[in-house]
Design a protein around this motif. Structure first.
Motif, PDB file in Angstrom:
ATOM      1  N   GLU A 230      40.562  42.324  51.151  1.00 35.38           N
ATOM      2  CA  GLU A 230      39.857  42.705  49.925  1.00 35.38           C
ATOM      3  C   GLU A 230      40.666  43.643  49.039  1.00 35.38           C
ATOM      4  O   GLU A 230      40.665  43.498  47.816  1.00 35.38           O
ATOM      5  CB  GLU A 230      38.519  43.334  50.266  1.00 35.38           C
ATOM      6  N   ASP A 231      41.362  44.608  49.626  1.00 31.60           N
ATOM      7  CA  ASP A 231      42.153  45.536  48.813  1.00 31.60           C
ATOM      8  C   ASP A 231      43.269  44.814  48.077  1.00 31.60           C
ATOM      9  O   ASP A 231      43.573  45.132  46.928  1.00 31.60           O
ATOM     10  CB  ASP A 231      42.713  46.670  49.673  1.00 31.60           C
ATOM     11  N   ASP A 232      43.883  43.840  48.736  1.00 28.78           N
ATOM     12  CA  ASP A 232      44.935  43.063  48.082  1.00 28.78           C
ATOM     13  C   ASP A 232      44.366  42.228  46.939  1.00 28.78           C
ATOM     14  O   ASP A 232      44.987  42.089  45.879  1.00 28.78           O
ATOM     15  CB  ASP A 232      45.640  42.146  49.080  1.00 28.78           C
ATOM     16  N   ILE A 233      43.184  41.663  47.166  1.00 29.65           N
ATOM     17  CA  ILE A 233      42.548  40.858  46.113  1.00 29.65           C
ATOM     18  C   ILE A 233      42.187  41.744  44.933  1.00 29.65           C
ATOM     19  O   ILE A 233      42.419  41.381  43.778  1.00 29.65           O
ATOM     20  CB  ILE A 233      41.305  40.125  46.667  1.00 29.65           C
ATOM     21  N   LYS A 234      41.632  42.918  45.203  1.00 32.93           N
ATOM     22  CA  LYS A 234      41.264  43.847  44.131  1.00 32.93           C
ATOM     23  C   LYS A 234      42.483  44.262  43.314  1.00 32.93           C
ATOM     24  O   LYS A 234      42.387  44.504  42.115  1.00 32.93           O
ATOM     25  CB  LYS A 234      40.598  45.095  44.709  1.00 32.93           C
ATOM     26  N   GLY A 235      43.650  44.339  43.953  1.00 28.96           N
ATOM     27  CA  GLY A 235      44.862  44.758  43.270  1.00 28.96           C
ATOM     28  C   GLY A 235      45.639  43.625  42.634  1.00 28.96           C
ATOM     29  O   GLY A 235      46.667  43.852  42.001  1.00 28.96           O
ATOM     30  N   ALA A 236      45.138  42.403  42.776  1.00 32.21           N
ATOM     31  CA  ALA A 236      45.846  41.247  42.231  1.00 32.21           C
ATOM     32  C   ALA A 236      45.535  41.056  40.754  1.00 32.21           C
ATOM     33  O   ALA A 236      44.536  41.552  40.241  1.00 32.21           O
ATOM     34  CB  ALA A 236      45.447  39.990  43.002  1.00 32.21           C
ATOM     35  N   ALA A 237      46.408  40.323  40.084  1.00 33.89           N
ATOM     36  CA  ALA A 237      46.168  40.000  38.676  1.00 33.89           C
ATOM     37  C   ALA A 237      45.266  38.777  38.559  1.00 33.89           C
ATOM     38  O   ALA A 237      44.407  38.705  37.683  1.00 33.89           O
ATOM     39  CB  ALA A 237      47.489  39.751  37.959  1.00 33.89           C
TER      40      ALA A 237
ATOM     41  N   ARG B  34      31.997  29.283  52.002  1.00 33.89           N
ATOM     42  CA  ARG B  34      31.300  29.712  50.792  1.00 33.89           C
ATOM     43  C   ARG B  34      31.160  31.234  50.778  1.00 33.89           C
ATOM     44  O   ARG B  34      31.416  31.885  49.769  1.00 33.89           O
ATOM     45  CB  ARG B  34      29.931  29.038  50.702  1.00 33.89           C
ATOM     46  N   ALA B  35      30.787  31.805  51.924  1.00 32.47           N
ATOM     47  CA  ALA B  35      30.660  33.267  52.024  1.00 32.47           C
ATOM     48  C   ALA B  35      32.013  33.939  51.770  1.00 32.47           C
ATOM     49  O   ALA B  35      32.088  34.966  51.083  1.00 32.47           O
ATOM     50  CB  ALA B  35      30.112  33.666  53.381  1.00 32.47           C
ATOM     51  N   ALA B  36      33.075  33.361  52.289  1.00 35.72           N
ATOM     52  CA  ALA B  36      34.417  33.924  52.087  1.00 35.72           C
ATOM     53  C   ALA B  36      34.824  33.848  50.622  1.00 35.72           C
ATOM     54  O   ALA B  36      35.375  34.809  50.065  1.00 35.72           O
ATOM     55  CB  ALA B  36      35.432  33.193  52.965  1.00 35.72           C
ATOM     56  N   LEU B  37      34.553  32.728  49.972  1.00 38.78           N
ATOM     57  CA  LEU B  37      34.906  32.583  48.559  1.00 38.78           C
ATOM     58  C   LEU B  37      34.103  33.546  47.687  1.00 38.78           C
ATOM     59  O   LEU B  37      34.646  34.159  46.766  1.00 38.78           O
ATOM     60  CB  LEU B  37      34.696  31.145  48.104  1.00 38.78           C
ATOM     61  N   ARG B  38      32.829  33.698  47.991  1.00 34.72           N
ATOM     62  CA  ARG B  38      32.004  34.642  47.215  1.00 34.72           C
ATOM     63  C   ARG B  38      32.501  36.076  47.404  1.00 34.72           C
ATOM     64  O   ARG B  38      32.536  36.865  46.455  1.00 34.72           O
ATOM     65  CB  ARG B  38      30.545  34.512  47.616  1.00 34.72           C
ATOM     66  N   LYS B  39      32.884  36.408  48.626  1.00 34.45           N
ATOM     67  CA  LYS B  39      33.403  37.743  48.901  1.00 34.45           C
ATOM     68  C   LYS B  39      34.719  37.959  48.155  1.00 34.45           C
ATOM     69  O   LYS B  39      34.959  39.035  47.596  1.00 34.45           O
ATOM     70  CB  LYS B  39      33.591  37.926  50.404  1.00 34.45           C
ATOM     71  N   ALA B  40      35.570  36.954  48.135  1.00 31.29           N
ATOM     72  CA  ALA B  40      36.849  37.056  47.432  1.00 31.29           C
ATOM     73  C   ALA B  40      36.632  37.234  45.931  1.00 31.29           C
ATOM     74  O   ALA B  40      37.289  38.061  45.289  1.00 31.29           O
ATOM     75  CB  ALA B  40      37.704  35.818  47.703  1.00 31.29           C
ATOM     76  N   VAL B  41      35.703  36.481  45.361  1.00 28.42           N
ATOM     77  CA  VAL B  41      35.419  36.601  43.923  1.00 28.42           C
ATOM     78  C   VAL B  41      34.837  37.975  43.612  1.00 28.42           C
ATOM     79  O   VAL B  41      35.200  38.604  42.607  1.00 28.42           O
ATOM     80  CB  VAL B  41      34.496  35.461  43.448  1.00 28.42           C
ATOM     81  N   ALA B  42      33.951  38.475  44.469  1.00 35.85           N
ATOM     82  CA  ALA B  42      33.379  39.807  44.256  1.00 35.85           C
ATOM     83  C   ALA B  42      34.471  40.875  44.288  1.00 35.85           C
ATOM     84  O   ALA B  42      34.482  41.790  43.459  1.00 35.85           O
ATOM     85  CB  ALA B  42      32.312  40.101  45.300  1.00 35.85           C
ATOM     86  N   ALA B  43      35.398  40.749  45.234  1.00 33.87           N
ATOM     87  CA  ALA B  43      36.506  41.702  45.315  1.00 33.87           C
ATOM     88  C   ALA B  43      37.376  41.612  44.069  1.00 33.87           C
ATOM     89  O   ALA B  43      37.810  42.632  43.519  1.00 33.87           O
ATOM     90  CB  ALA B  43      37.338  41.449  46.574  1.00 33.87           C
TER      91      ALA B  43
ATOM     92  N   LYS C 228      36.511  40.623  41.036  1.00 38.09           N
ATOM     93  CA  LYS C 228      35.802  41.207  39.894  1.00 38.09           C
ATOM     94  C   LYS C 228      35.774  42.728  39.982  1.00 38.09           C
ATOM     95  O   LYS C 228      35.919  43.411  38.973  1.00 38.09           O
ATOM     96  CB  LYS C 228      34.385  40.652  39.816  1.00 38.09           C
ATOM     97  N   ALA C 229      35.608  43.248  41.183  1.00 38.41           N
ATOM     98  CA  ALA C 229      35.579  44.718  41.369  1.00 38.41           C
ATOM     99  C   ALA C 229      36.917  45.350  40.984  1.00 38.41           C
ATOM    100  O   ALA C 229      36.964  46.480  40.526  1.00 38.41           O
ATOM    101  CB  ALA C 229      35.227  45.063  42.817  1.00 38.41           C
ATOM    102  N   GLY C 230      38.002  44.605  41.172  1.00 39.32           N
ATOM    103  CA  GLY C 230      39.316  45.125  40.841  1.00 39.32           C
ATOM    104  C   GLY C 230      39.815  44.747  39.456  1.00 39.32           C
ATOM    105  O   GLY C 230      40.960  45.037  39.106  1.00 39.32           O
ATOM    106  N   GLY C 231      38.985  44.046  38.692  1.00 39.34           N
ATOM    107  CA  GLY C 231      39.415  43.628  37.358  1.00 39.34           C
ATOM    108  C   GLY C 231      40.362  42.449  37.379  1.00 39.34           C
ATOM    109  O   GLY C 231      41.076  42.187  36.413  1.00 39.34           O
ATOM    110  N   CYS C 232      40.360  41.730  38.468  1.00 36.20           N
ATOM    111  CA  CYS C 232      41.230  40.568  38.658  1.00 36.20           C
ATOM    112  C   CYS C 232      40.597  39.324  38.002  1.00 36.20           C
ATOM    113  O   CYS C 232      39.394  39.123  38.102  1.00 36.20           O
ATOM    114  CB  CYS C 232      41.393  40.347  40.166  1.00 36.20           C
ATOM    115  N   LYS C 233      41.389  38.514  37.344  1.00 34.60           N
ATOM    116  CA  LYS C 233      40.892  37.268  36.787  1.00 34.60           C
ATOM    117  C   LYS C 233      40.723  36.254  37.902  1.00 34.60           C
ATOM    118  O   LYS C 233      41.499  36.229  38.857  1.00 34.60           O
ATOM    119  CB  LYS C 233      41.863  36.733  35.742  1.00 34.60           C
TER     120      LYS C 233
END
Length: 89
Positions: free
Chosen positions: A48-55, A70-79, A81-86
């Motif tokens: 999650e921290d890496d996803i939050k820090g990604a562009a 599906r749960a993993a993809l939703r978690k990845a998208v939430a992370a 969005k929390a990090g301002g990642c597109k």
């Protein structure tokens, strides 16, 4: 690459054929769809921290058909969005 999730199931090859009108037909799965690794993403294994820090987070939609993925993809998208990642689907 510490975020790679390794499974014994193969990756999926999807063949897309278009007719003269541009309509798509998907084929070539070759086995029951739950026997491919994209049906088994583990939300607990996401960095999650890496996803939050990604562009940009790039994902597909096939995993949405399987509860765990599906749960993993939703978690990845939430992370993301929390990090301002597109998010690119």
């Amino acid at each position: 690459l510490h975020a790679i999730q390794r499974r014994d199931e193969p990756t999926r090859d999807v063949y897309v054929v278009r007719d003269n009108k541009g309509d798509r037909e998907f084929s070539g799965f070759g086995r029951p769809t739950e026997q491919y690794c994209d049906a088994h993403l583990d939300a607990g294994g996401l960095p999650e921290d890496d996803i939050k820090g990604a562009a940009i987070l790039v994902t597909g939609t096939l995993g949405l058909a399987y509860p765990g993925s599906r749960a993993a993809l939703r978690k990845a998208v939430a992370a993301a969005k929390a990090g301002g990642c597109k998010v690119l689907v």
